[in-house]
Write a protein that holds these residues in place. Structure first.
Motif, PDB file in Angstrom:
ATOM      1  N   THR A  40       0.846  -1.202   0.000  1.00 39.58           N
ATOM      2  CA  THR A  40       0.000   0.000   0.000  1.00 39.58           C
ATOM      3  C   THR A  40       0.877   1.245   0.000  1.00 39.58           C
ATOM      4  O   THR A  40       2.086   1.174   0.226  1.00 39.58           O
ATOM      5  CB  THR A  40      -0.872   0.034   1.267  1.00 39.58           C
ATOM      6  OG1 THR A  40       0.013   0.056   2.394  1.00 39.58           O
ATOM      7  CG2 THR A  40      -1.780  -1.174   1.365  1.00 39.58           C
ATOM      8  N   ALA A  41       0.244   2.390  -0.245  1.00 36.84           N
ATOM      9  CA  ALA A  41       0.956   3.672  -0.239  1.00 36.84           C
ATOM     10  C   ALA A  41       1.643   3.884   1.110  1.00 36.84           C
ATOM     11  O   ALA A  41       2.752   4.425   1.191  1.00 36.84           O
ATOM     12  CB  ALA A  41      -0.029   4.802  -0.519  1.00 36.84           C
ATOM     13  N   GLU A  42       0.995   3.418   2.165  1.00 42.33           N
ATOM     14  CA  GLU A  42       1.543   3.578   3.513  1.00 42.33           C
ATOM     15  C   GLU A  42       2.847   2.801   3.668  1.00 42.33           C
ATOM     16  O   GLU A  42       3.818   3.286   4.233  1.00 42.33           O
ATOM     17  CB  GLU A  42       0.499   3.061   4.504  1.00 42.33           C
ATOM     18  CG  GLU A  42       0.630   3.661   5.870  1.00 42.33           C
ATOM     19  CD  GLU A  42      -0.401   3.061   6.812  1.00 42.33           C
ATOM     20  OE1 GLU A  42      -0.137   3.077   8.003  1.00 42.33           O
ATOM     21  OE2 GLU A  42      -1.448   2.570   6.325  1.00 42.33           O
ATOM     22  N   ILE A  43       2.886   1.582   3.136  1.00 39.20           N
ATOM     23  CA  ILE A  43       4.072   0.731   3.263  1.00 39.20           C
ATOM     24  C   ILE A  43       5.244   1.304   2.459  1.00 39.20           C
ATOM     25  O   ILE A  43       6.365   1.386   2.949  1.00 39.20           O
ATOM     26  CB  ILE A  43       3.769  -0.715   2.802  1.00 39.20           C
ATOM     27  CG1 ILE A  43       2.711  -1.352   3.709  1.00 39.20           C
ATOM     28  CG2 ILE A  43       5.043  -1.561   2.809  1.00 39.20           C
ATOM     29  CD1 ILE A  43       2.204  -2.704   3.215  1.00 39.20           C
ATOM     30  N   GLY A  45       5.532   4.371   1.200  1.00 40.41           N
ATOM     31  CA  GLY A  45       5.789   5.782   1.429  1.00 40.41           C
ATOM     32  C   GLY A  45       5.602   6.661   0.208  1.00 40.41           C
ATOM     33  O   GLY A  45       6.227   7.713   0.089  1.00 40.41           O
ATOM     34  N   THR A  47       2.430   7.364  -3.187  1.00 39.88           N
ATOM     35  CA  THR A  47       1.144   6.908  -3.728  1.00 39.88           C
ATOM     36  C   THR A  47       1.376   5.924  -4.874  1.00 39.88           C
ATOM     37  O   THR A  47       2.382   6.002  -5.581  1.00 39.88           O
ATOM     38  CB  THR A  47       0.292   8.092  -4.243  1.00 39.88           C
ATOM     39  OG1 THR A  47       1.119   8.854  -5.127  1.00 39.88           O
ATOM     40  CG2 THR A  47      -0.190   8.966  -3.104  1.00 39.88           C
ATOM     41  N   HIS A  92      14.445  -0.738   6.518  1.00 36.17           N
ATOM     42  CA  HIS A  92      13.146  -1.412   6.323  1.00 36.17           C
ATOM     43  C   HIS A  92      13.359  -2.918   6.222  1.00 36.17           C
ATOM     44  O   HIS A  92      12.893  -3.555   5.274  1.00 36.17           O
ATOM     45  CB  HIS A  92      12.448  -0.892   5.061  1.00 36.17           C
ATOM     46  CG  HIS A  92      12.068   0.549   5.135  1.00 36.17           C
ATOM     47  ND1 HIS A  92      12.954   1.570   4.896  1.00 36.17           N
ATOM     48  CD2 HIS A  92      10.904   1.144   5.466  1.00 36.17           C
ATOM     49  CE1 HIS A  92      12.335   2.725   5.052  1.00 36.17           C
ATOM     50  NE2 HIS A  92      11.098   2.499   5.407  1.00 36.17           N
TER      51      HIS A  92
END
Lengths: 137, 151
Positions: A40-43, A45, A47, A92
């Motif tokens: 996802t965009a969250e993972i 960083g 969009t 990460h």
């Protein structure tokens, strides 16, 4: 110990490996099935692109990482439906293990859903990036 | 393994750019020295390479005698627009080279020829691949080491 055999063996093996290394760097390797984890965009960083997203993993001791970043940033600048994300592998590690990233630079090509369809290790050529993106529908 | 413990944020602040052709030239010289050392098992040659690797690993790849030869005799012959690179990747490679060269030196000093042959072979392979194919050792093994040793 004046034998030439070890030297000859090292050179033959290194040349064979070197030829394979040169050919395989940058090559887009398609996954057989796109069934990996959904990013996802969250993972990552950044969009997700409406068509594809390129996610590059880099590390500190990697000369071609800079060149790869410059190339991919330049390329996505001209494409409205493709996005680019840059991730420092060392900070990460959980994600690196989950996605089994072993060397840098490794660039993942995600489809619109955020699932990996393939990856390239090393700096790809412009044409290899275009081919990889074209392979994503 | 000092280099491994440096946090990435810390080292990002002091990125030093060097002429990218320097480390490649140094790798070619290293290849010649290590190849000769592999055939002769000369303690003197191994010692010289240990010192060069140590300078490259602890001070930086631009501070070695090989880099000096490059700057003095080779660079003036090359194009003035030099491609630059971060000095950390070659510095990491020098550290790995140092480890194998020190093992080889120990093998030579304690008369264990097999140890000399194996460790010099590995160091030679990496140096040759760097010189001939622009092989990036840090790219291929650093993350594997971090994954193995960091939780």
């Amino acid at each position: 110990m004046n034998s030439l055999i070890p030297l000859a063996a090292v050179l033959v093996l290194a040349i064979a490996f070197g030829i394979w290394y040169r050919r395989s760097r940058g090559e887009f390797r398609r996954k057989r099935t796109a069934n990996g984890p959904k990013l996802t965009a969250e993972i990552i960083g950044a969009t997700l692109g409406s068509r594809a997203t390129m996610v590059q993993f880099s590390s500190a001791f990697c000369s071609p990482c800079r060149a790869t970043k410059a190339l991919l940033e330049d390329m996505v600048g001209k494409m409205s439906d493709v996005r680019y994300a840059h991730i420092d592998a060392e900070s990460h590690l959980e994600l690196v293990r989950k996605l089994d990233i072993r060397s840098t630079p490794t660039t993942l090509f995600l489809n619109s859903a955020g699932v990996e369809v393939g990856r390239a290790m090393g700096t790809p050529k412009r044409s290899q990036v275009i081919d990889a993106i074209n392979a994503i529908h | 393994m000092e280099v491994l413990n440096q946090s990435s944020e810390q080292s990002q602040k002091k990125i030093k750019l060097i002429d990218a052709r320097g480390p490649r030239f140094s790798a070619a010289l290293t290849t010649l020295v290590l190849a000769t050392a592999l055939v002769t098992h000369s303690t003197i040659l191994i010692s010289i390479q240990v010192v060069v690797f140590a300078i490259g690993a602890f001070v930086g790849p631009a501070a070695t005698p090989y880099a000096f030869i490059f700057k003095k005799f080779v660079k003036p012959l090359l194009s003035k627009s030099a491609p630059t690179e971060d000095s950390r990747p070659p510095q990491f490679a020098q550290s790995i080279g140092l480890i194998f060269a020190v093992i080889a030196l120990a093998g030579a000093l304690f008369s264990v020829p097999a140890l000399v042959t194996i460790s010099l072979s590995l160091a030679l392979a990496a140096a040759f691949l760097n010189a001939a194919f622009n092989f990036c050792l840090g790219c291929e093994i650093y993350l594997i080491l971090v994954r193995a040793f960091k939780k």
